[in-house]
Design a protein around this motif. Sequence first.
Motif, PDB file in Angstrom:
ATOM      1  N   TYR A  99      27.401 108.438  27.419  1.00 24.64           N
ATOM      2  CA  TYR A  99      26.200 107.587  27.382  1.00 24.64           C
ATOM      3  C   TYR A  99      24.971 108.295  27.951  1.00 24.64           C
ATOM      4  CZ  TYR A  99      29.468 104.010  26.027  1.00 24.64           C
ATOM      5  OH  TYR A  99      30.423 103.307  25.345  1.00 24.64           O
ATOM      6  N   SER A 100      25.008 109.609  27.923  1.00 17.81           N
ATOM      7  CA  SER A 100      23.874 110.378  28.436  1.00 17.81           C
ATOM      8  C   SER A 100      22.611 110.118  27.617  1.00 17.81           C
ATOM      9  CB  SER A 100      24.194 111.875  28.390  1.00 17.81           C
ATOM     10  OG  SER A 100      23.029 112.632  28.686  1.00 17.81           O
ATOM     11  N   PRO A 101      21.463 109.927  28.294  1.00 21.48           N
ATOM     12  CA  PRO A 101      20.207 109.770  27.566  1.00 21.48           C
ATOM     13  C   PRO A 101      19.519 111.099  27.274  1.00 21.48           C
ATOM     14  CG  PRO A 101      19.825 109.367  29.882  1.00 21.48           C
ATOM     15  CD  PRO A 101      21.297 109.686  29.737  1.00 21.48           C
ATOM     16  N   ILE A 102      20.089 112.207  27.772  1.00 18.97           N
ATOM     17  CA  ILE A 102      19.438 113.515  27.625  1.00 18.97           C
ATOM     18  C   ILE A 102      20.282 114.512  26.835  1.00 18.97           C
ATOM     19  CG2 ILE A 102      18.007 113.299  29.685  1.00 18.97           C
ATOM     20  CD1 ILE A 102      20.150 115.033  31.145  1.00 18.97           C
ATOM     21  N   CYS A 103      21.548 114.213  26.632  1.00 16.97           N
ATOM     22  CA  CYS A 103      22.421 115.093  25.850  1.00 16.97           C
ATOM     23  C   CYS A 103      22.791 114.393  24.542  1.00 16.97           C
ATOM     24  CB  CYS A 103      23.700 115.417  26.637  1.00 16.97           C
ATOM     25  SG  CYS A 103      23.409 116.169  28.245  1.00 16.97           S
ATOM     26  N   LYS A 104      23.329 115.157  23.612  1.00 18.46           N
ATOM     27  CA  LYS A 104      23.807 114.564  22.358  1.00 18.46           C
ATOM     28  C   LYS A 104      25.131 113.859  22.645  1.00 18.46           C
ATOM     29  CE  LYS A 104      21.524 117.748  19.166  1.00 18.46           C
ATOM     30  NZ  LYS A 104      20.638 118.408  20.119  1.00 18.46           N
ATOM     31  N   ALA A 105      25.057 112.550  22.817  1.00 15.38           N
ATOM     32  CA  ALA A 105      26.217 111.787  23.283  1.00 15.38           C
ATOM     33  C   ALA A 105      26.821 110.933  22.168  1.00 15.38           C
ATOM     34  CB  ALA A 105      25.812 110.903  24.462  1.00 15.38           C
ATOM     35  N   ILE A 106      28.124 110.717  22.257  1.00  7.61           N
ATOM     36  CA  ILE A 106      28.863 109.950  21.248  1.00  7.61           C
ATOM     37  C   ILE A 106      28.592 108.453  21.343  1.00  7.61           C
ATOM     38  CG2 ILE A 106      31.188 109.272  20.530  1.00  7.61           C
ATOM     39  CD1 ILE A 106      30.580 112.011  19.599  1.00  7.61           C
ATOM     40  N   GLY A 107      28.405 107.948  22.559  1.00 10.42           N
ATOM     41  CA  GLY A 107      28.165 106.517  22.735  1.00 10.42           C
ATOM     42  C   GLY A 107      29.406 105.681  22.446  1.00 10.42           C
ATOM     43  N   ASP A 108      29.194 104.481  21.943  1.00 10.86           N
ATOM     44  CA  ASP A 108      30.310 103.551  21.707  1.00 10.86           C
ATOM     45  C   ASP A 108      31.300 104.039  20.653  1.00 10.86           C
ATOM     46  OD1 ASP A 108      29.636 101.702  23.611  1.00 10.86           O
ATOM     47  OD2 ASP A 108      28.529 100.389  22.251  1.00 10.86           O
ATOM     48  N   LYS A 109      30.939 105.078  19.931  1.00 10.12           N
ATOM     49  CA  LYS A 109      31.859 105.592  18.924  1.00 10.12           C
ATOM     50  C   LYS A 109      33.134 106.164  19.559  1.00 10.12           C
ATOM     51  CE  LYS A 109      32.093 108.015  14.554  1.00 10.12           C
ATOM     52  NZ  LYS A 109      31.370 108.701  13.464  1.00 10.12           N
ATOM     53  N   ILE A 110      33.108 106.379  20.872  1.00 11.88           N
ATOM     54  CA  ILE A 110      34.321 106.869  21.550  1.00 11.88           C
ATOM     55  C   ILE A 110      35.510 105.943  21.300  1.00 11.88           C
ATOM     56  CG2 ILE A 110      33.145 108.185  23.364  1.00 11.88           C
ATOM     57  CD1 ILE A 110      33.526 105.814  25.243  1.00 11.88           C
TER      58      ILE A 110
END
Length: 292
Positions: free
Chosen positions: A122-133
């Motif tokens: 859930y990082s706001p600064i990196c390319k994050a997967i989010g809820d798709k995990i």
Amino acid sequence: MEDEYSKADLHIHSKYSGVMKYMGLKFPDSVEEPKNIMKYAKKKGLDVIAITDHNTIRGGLETKKLEKEFGIDVVVGSEIITKDGEILGLYLNEEIPKGLSAEETIEKIHEQGGLAVAPHPYSPICKAIGDKIFKLNLDGVEVFNAYHRDGIVNNIALKKVMENYHKKPVAFIGNSDGHLAKMVGNGYTKFEGTSKDELYNAIVKRKTSFGGAPTPLSDIILWSYNVVYVSEKTLIKSMIFKSDLNIKLYKKLLAMFGGLVYIATPLPIISGIIGNFYLKRKAKSKLKEVNI
């Protein structure tokens, strides 16, 4: 008891990690030598580490050569950019191309017998997967990332993983995301056993936990200073020995002047404080976005 567990840091960057872009400029993502990383891993009492440079396993392969010298198991890994966000591939022996979907990337990791972990989801600064995990065939999720100092995005990850654990069980992973050797071990994964093989089994069986503390702001300031300092030395050497960096002379001179100003003034401290404030604001906005 804490001493019943061994510790592993499975998200570390070396000098092979490529470049990052910041405000239109390019800088090395890390300038750390594998040997220095191993020295700090030893100092921090780690039993296993993974080198996870961006889109390459070269750092892991080079660091693995030092296993016997330091008595620390090294897992070869990579932080791979996918179309959906970043994925940590662990226990790799072949490169995995960037730019695939998260599903394809995880499949290629598993084809090698490796493990797939979602870093800073859930990082706001990196390319994050989010809820798709929760829709992916992941082996673990990084619920503690020491580099994210705000205390918000890690809590989001932990809360979300715990809420969905009955539907999507994954191993709880803690890491440093160290870009400086001094950062190694600030975050770690706890497991029973001492070897990378026992760690592998612990992750597969979802029998891991995590620990650590946020990376001090002083370490992040030192990292930015080191990155600019090493970049400055490379530029100066290219000027003296006339090596070709594929950069026009006027750009070299501008970059060299900018680097000198940065390392010779309080700018690393000022930029570190401003950056820390900015990231906290971004983390707070992420909290509103996920609505928890």
